[in-house]
Design a protein around this motif. Structure first.
Motif, PDB file in Angstrom:
ATOM      1  N   GLY A   1       0.853  -1.064  -0.034  1.00 28.73           N
ATOM      2  CA  GLY A   1      -0.115  -0.005   0.204  1.00 28.73           C
ATOM      3  C   GLY A   1       0.742   1.373  -0.108  1.00 28.73           C
ATOM      4  N   GLY A   2       0.290   2.474  -0.252  1.00 26.27           N
ATOM      5  CA  GLY A   2       0.838   3.549   0.114  1.00 26.27           C
ATOM      6  C   GLY A   2       0.278   4.624   0.441  1.00 26.27           C
ATOM      7  N   ALA A   3       0.719   6.050   0.673  1.00 25.36           N
ATOM      8  CA  ALA A   3      -0.028   7.128   1.152  1.00 25.36           C
ATOM      9  C   ALA A   3       0.377   8.295   0.111  1.00 25.36           C
ATOM     10  CB  ALA A   3       0.232   7.614   2.413  1.00 25.36           C
ATOM     11  N   PRO A   4      -0.384   9.289   0.020  1.00 28.79           N
ATOM     12  CA  PRO A   4      -0.102  10.566  -0.827  1.00 28.79           C
ATOM     13  C   PRO A   4       1.171  11.346  -0.100  1.00 28.79           C
ATOM     14  CG  PRO A   4      -2.441  10.611  -0.334  1.00 28.79           C
ATOM     15  CD  PRO A   4      -1.763   9.457   0.453  1.00 28.79           C
ATOM     16  N   ASN A   5       2.020  11.505  -1.263  1.00 26.97           N
ATOM     17  CA  ASN A   5       3.348  12.209  -0.878  1.00 26.97           C
ATOM     18  C   ASN A   5       2.860  13.851  -0.533  1.00 26.97           C
ATOM     19  OD1 ASN A   5       5.980  13.098  -0.340  1.00 26.97           O
ATOM     20  ND2 ASN A   5       6.644  12.495  -2.452  1.00 26.97           N
ATOM     21  N   PRO A   6       3.183  14.356   0.539  1.00 28.11           N
ATOM     22  CA  PRO A   6       2.917  15.711   0.876  1.00 28.11           C
ATOM     23  C   PRO A   6       3.786  16.764   0.018  1.00 28.11           C
ATOM     24  CG  PRO A   6       3.055  14.442   2.887  1.00 28.11           C
ATOM     25  CD  PRO A   6       3.395  13.624   1.817  1.00 28.11           C
ATOM     26  N   ALA A   7       5.084  16.225  -0.220  1.00 26.62           N
ATOM     27  CA  ALA A   7       5.870  17.084  -0.781  1.00 26.62           C
ATOM     28  C   ALA A   7       5.660  17.409  -2.152  1.00 26.62           C
ATOM     29  CB  ALA A   7       7.296  16.571  -0.853  1.00 26.62           C
ATOM     30  N   TYR A   8       4.787  16.306  -3.117  1.00 23.92           N
ATOM     31  CA  TYR A   8       4.538  16.459  -4.418  1.00 23.92           C
ATOM     32  C   TYR A   8       3.140  17.299  -4.118  1.00 23.92           C
ATOM     33  CZ  TYR A   8       2.636  15.197  -8.749  1.00 23.92           C
ATOM     34  OH  TYR A   8       2.272  15.186 -10.128  1.00 23.92           O
ATOM     35  N   ALA A   9       2.328  17.218  -3.166  1.00 24.94           N
ATOM     36  CA  ALA A   9       1.215  18.230  -3.223  1.00 24.94           C
ATOM     37  C   ALA A   9       1.563  19.655  -3.110  1.00 24.94           C
ATOM     38  CB  ALA A   9       0.120  17.862  -2.039  1.00 24.94           C
ATOM     39  N   SER A  10       2.713  19.674  -2.484  1.00 24.11           N
ATOM     40  CA  SER A  10       3.061  21.188  -2.001  1.00 24.11           C
ATOM     41  C   SER A  10       4.013  21.735  -3.315  1.00 24.11           C
ATOM     42  CB  SER A  10       4.206  21.181  -0.920  1.00 24.11           C
ATOM     43  OG  SER A  10       4.879  22.509  -0.624  1.00 24.11           O
ATOM     44  N   LEU A  11       4.748  20.895  -3.930  1.00 23.10           N
ATOM     45  CA  LEU A  11       5.177  21.373  -5.421  1.00 23.10           C
ATOM     46  C   LEU A  11       4.363  21.801  -6.448  1.00 23.10           C
ATOM     47  CD1 LEU A  11       8.114  18.975  -5.288  1.00 23.10           C
ATOM     48  CD2 LEU A  11       8.284  21.352  -4.992  1.00 23.10           C
ATOM     49  N   VAL A  12       3.260  20.939  -6.423  1.00 24.71           N
ATOM     50  CA  VAL A  12       1.872  21.372  -7.324  1.00 24.71           C
ATOM     51  C   VAL A  12       1.390  22.613  -7.084  1.00 24.71           C
ATOM     52  CG1 VAL A  12      -0.157  20.422  -8.092  1.00 24.71           C
ATOM     53  CG2 VAL A  12       1.373  18.784  -7.991  1.00 24.71           C
ATOM     54  N   ALA A  13       1.260  22.935  -5.859  1.00 20.94           N
ATOM     55  CA  ALA A  13       0.611  24.309  -5.420  1.00 20.94           C
ATOM     56  C   ALA A  13       1.599  25.326  -5.624  1.00 20.94           C
ATOM     57  CB  ALA A  13       0.234  24.207  -3.741  1.00 20.94           C
ATOM     58  N   ILE A  14       2.755  25.239  -5.578  1.00 18.66           N
ATOM     59  CA  ILE A  14       3.735  26.136  -6.045  1.00 18.66           C
ATOM     60  C   ILE A  14       3.788  26.433  -7.307  1.00 18.66           C
ATOM     61  CG2 ILE A  14       6.240  26.830  -5.991  1.00 18.66           C
ATOM     62  CD1 ILE A  14       6.594  25.154  -3.484  1.00 18.66           C
ATOM     63  N   LYS A  15       3.874  25.173  -8.240  1.00 20.38           N
ATOM     64  CA  LYS A  15       3.644  25.291  -9.733  1.00 20.38           C
ATOM     65  C   LYS A  15       2.356  26.078 -10.175  1.00 20.38           C
ATOM     66  CE  LYS A  15       3.570  22.586 -13.790  1.00 20.38           C
ATOM     67  NZ  LYS A  15       3.457  21.076 -14.338  1.00 20.38           N
ATOM     68  N   SER A  16       1.197  25.780  -9.353  1.00 15.93           N
ATOM     69  CA  SER A  16       0.125  26.579  -9.853  1.00 15.93           C
ATOM     70  C   SER A  16       0.229  28.202  -9.658  1.00 15.93           C
ATOM     71  CB  SER A  16      -1.105  26.156  -9.131  1.00 15.93           C
ATOM     72  OG  SER A  16      -1.302  24.742  -9.359  1.00 15.93           O
ATOM     73  N   GLU A  17       0.759  28.460  -8.611  1.00 13.08           N
ATOM     74  CA  GLU A  17       1.032  29.925  -8.445  1.00 13.08           C
ATOM     75  C   GLU A  17       1.981  30.586  -9.284  1.00 13.08           C
ATOM     76  OE1 GLU A  17       2.794  32.649  -4.748  1.00 13.08           O
ATOM     77  OE2 GLU A  17       2.554  30.534  -4.313  1.00 13.08           O
ATOM     78  N   ARG A  18       3.135  29.699  -9.780  1.00 14.22           N
ATOM     79  CA  ARG A  18       3.974  30.387 -10.397  1.00 14.22           C
ATOM     80  C   ARG A  18       3.303  30.448 -12.029  1.00 14.22           C
ATOM     81  NH1 ARG A  18       9.970  28.100  -8.743  1.00 14.22           N
ATOM     82  NH2 ARG A  18       9.789  28.915  -6.442  1.00 14.22           N
ATOM     83  N   GLN A  19       2.457  29.488 -12.381  1.00 16.02           N
ATOM     84  CA  GLN A  19       1.982  29.370 -13.630  1.00 16.02           C
ATOM     85  C   GLN A  19       1.000  30.638 -13.854  1.00 16.02           C
ATOM     86  OE1 GLN A  19       2.255  27.272 -16.126  1.00 16.02           O
ATOM     87  NE2 GLN A  19       1.073  28.371 -17.458  1.00 16.02           N
TER      88      GLN A  19
END
Length: 506
Positions: free
Chosen positions: A306-324
């Motif tokens: 099994g696995g769990a969502p990566n918080p670091a990945y979610a944080s990077l996606v939010a940063i990318k949205s802001e910069r976009q």
């Protein structure tokens, strides 16, 4: 030398031989001359001294002080002008009987020779008037001299003290009229400018303003493009980090195992990069090392089911949205600036006549506005100066010697004239006797006879006078002495009369 001595003896003998003619001529010339001297009217002189205080401290503080020395010079030069002297004549007894312009001009010219305004020091000058009219008595001439100087002082007060304030009021009125005219012109120019700006908004302020707008637009576009390049670079960097970061992390029973520590370290690394820290930053370098160590430990421990969502990945996606979003905003801003820049360039290139008209309207408006503001400043300065002169100005004309009625005449110098007439009369008597002697064919001395005919003179016969003739001659000598003494006594009497009458004005 002997010839000169003989000529002198001959002249004296000729005059003595005709002494009655000499004394008669002397008496006639003296009486006539003394009569002429007595008919010369006395001239009386009146004086006034004026002090001008040029120290005006308050005016200097306000920056409205003039040049005091130039003002004094102007007053001194114009006080005795023909215009002022005409006022003096028409307001004193000098103008009595003058009805024609030619007579008035002649009186002004005569008075100009009798009035003097002289400087004693830089700020002290003297007004002098000398009056001697034959139709007036001595007392009237003396009073008239005082009146002339007093009238000049009155003109000084009216024209250069009170008149200066009147001049300021007149100047303020003129400035008010000019301001009204300039205001109307300025309003018309402003209406033309507003109408033109409504039709051509890009040319507001003229072609110079348009050029400045082009420069500003080019500079702003350059700045936006630089910001856009930096934002795009940041977006590419965050996209690369997202591609190397897993979406999920494996989970196990031990929440404190290597996988949990790796997840926490990756979250911390994402937070550091979100703060804008580069990979060379010490904290980022240290966290990267920690992530690498934990990743090896997690790999060695094996994957849990099994696995769990990566918080670091979610944080990077939010940063990318802001910069976009930031990149898209900068792109929109660049597009707007490019459109505006193209429009400005088109206006500058395609409508030179309109640009020239914009320049003319802007230039006319600026000139009218500057003139109007300058007139406003001049009016306020004049108002301030008028108030200062009315209340606190120290620029003053002070009369330190009032004109008075002179008690003795200033001219003519009668004693000197009487003596001169006496000398002229005696000289005329001698000349007349000598001239008559030259007309006779007799010779006063044998030597003169010998020189005249160039012949030797054998001898001279002496004149023998009887006792009766001597008595007659002695009597005539006494009479001649009496005539000479009478002439001297007449001179002394006239001198005494003059000195007695000079003591005061009747």
């Amino acid at each position: 030398m002997s010839e000169i001595f003989d000529e002198l003896r001959a002249a004296l003998w000729s005059v003595w031989h005709r002494r009655w003619i000499a004394i008669a001529v002397a008496w006639g010339v003296c009486l006539l001359g003394w009569l002429v001297v007595s008919m010369i009217p006395n001239a009386y002189e009146s004086k006034a001294r004026v002090y001008v205080d040029v120290e005006d401290v308050l005016s200097k503080q306000l920056g409205i002080a003039g040049d005091g020395k130039e003002e004094i010079m102007r007053v001194r030069q114009t006080l005795s002008s023909a215009k002022n002297l005409e006022k003096v004549i028409t307001t004193t007894r000098l103008g009595e009987g003058i009805t024609e312009r030619g007579a008035l001009d002649g009186a002004v010219a005569a008075l100009e020779k009798k009035v003097k305004v002289t400087s004693e020091q830089d700020n002290l000058f003297q007004i002098t008037a000398e009056i001697g009219r034959s139709e007036f008595s001595d007392a009237e001439n003396a009073v008239l001299a005082r009146d002339v100087v007093q009238k000049l002082l009155d003109i000084l007060r009216e024209e250069y003290v009170i008149g200066s304030r009147t001049g300021i009021s007149t100047a303020i009125g003129d400035l008010d009229r000019q301001l009204e005219e300039r205001k109307a012109e300025l309003e018309q120019a402003e209406q033309r400018r507003l109408a033109f700006e409504g039709q051509y908004p890009d040319l507001v302020g003229g072609s110079d303003s348009l050029s400045k707008k082009v420069q500003d637009a080019r500079s702003e576009l350059r700045n936006v493009e630089a910001d856009l390049a930096a934002a795009q670079s940041g977006l590419a960097a965050i996209s690369g980090q997202i591609s190397s970061t897993p979406r999920t992390v494996a989970g196990g029973r031990d929440a404190t195992g290597p996988r949990a520590a790796l997840m926490q370290a990756q979250t911390q690394l994402a937070e550091l990069r979100a703060r804008g820290l580069t990979d060379s930053h010490p904290d980022v370098v240290s966290t990267n090392k920690q992530v690498a160590i934990l990743a090896r430990q997690a790999a060695a421990a094996g994957d849990d089911a099994g696995g769990a969502p990566n918080p670091a990945y979610a944080s990077l996606v939010a940063i990318k949205s802001e910069r976009q979003a930031s990149v898209e905003a900068l792109q929109a801003r660049r597009a707007a600036l490019q459109s505006n820049f193209a429009a400005l360039m088109a206006s500058q290139a395609s409508e030179p006549a309109v640009a020239a008209e914009a320049n003319r309207i802007s230039r006319d408006y600026d000139v009218l506005r500057q003139n109007y503001e300058k007139l406003l400043q001049d009016r306020e300065a004049l108002k301030t100066r008028g108030k200062v002169e009315d209340k606190a100005s120290q620029f003053r004309f002070d009369i330190i010697q009032q004109p008075g009625v002179p008690q003795s005449p200033a001219a003519p110098n009668r004693p000197l004239l009487l003596l001169g007439v006496l000398i002229v009369g005696i000289g005329a008597g001698f000349a007349a006797a000598y001239a008559l002697g030259q007309l006779k064919s007799s010779f006063a001395t044998p030597q003169k006879l010998e020189r005249t005919f160039d012949l030797p003179v054998i001898g001279a016969i002496s004149l023998t006078v009887s006792e009766a003739a001597r008595a007659v001659e002695k009597k005539r000598l006494k009479q001649f002495a009496g005539a000479c003494t009478g002439l001297g006594a007449m001179f002394v009497i006239l001198l005494a009369i003059e000195f007695v009458s000079i003591g005061g004005v009747a």
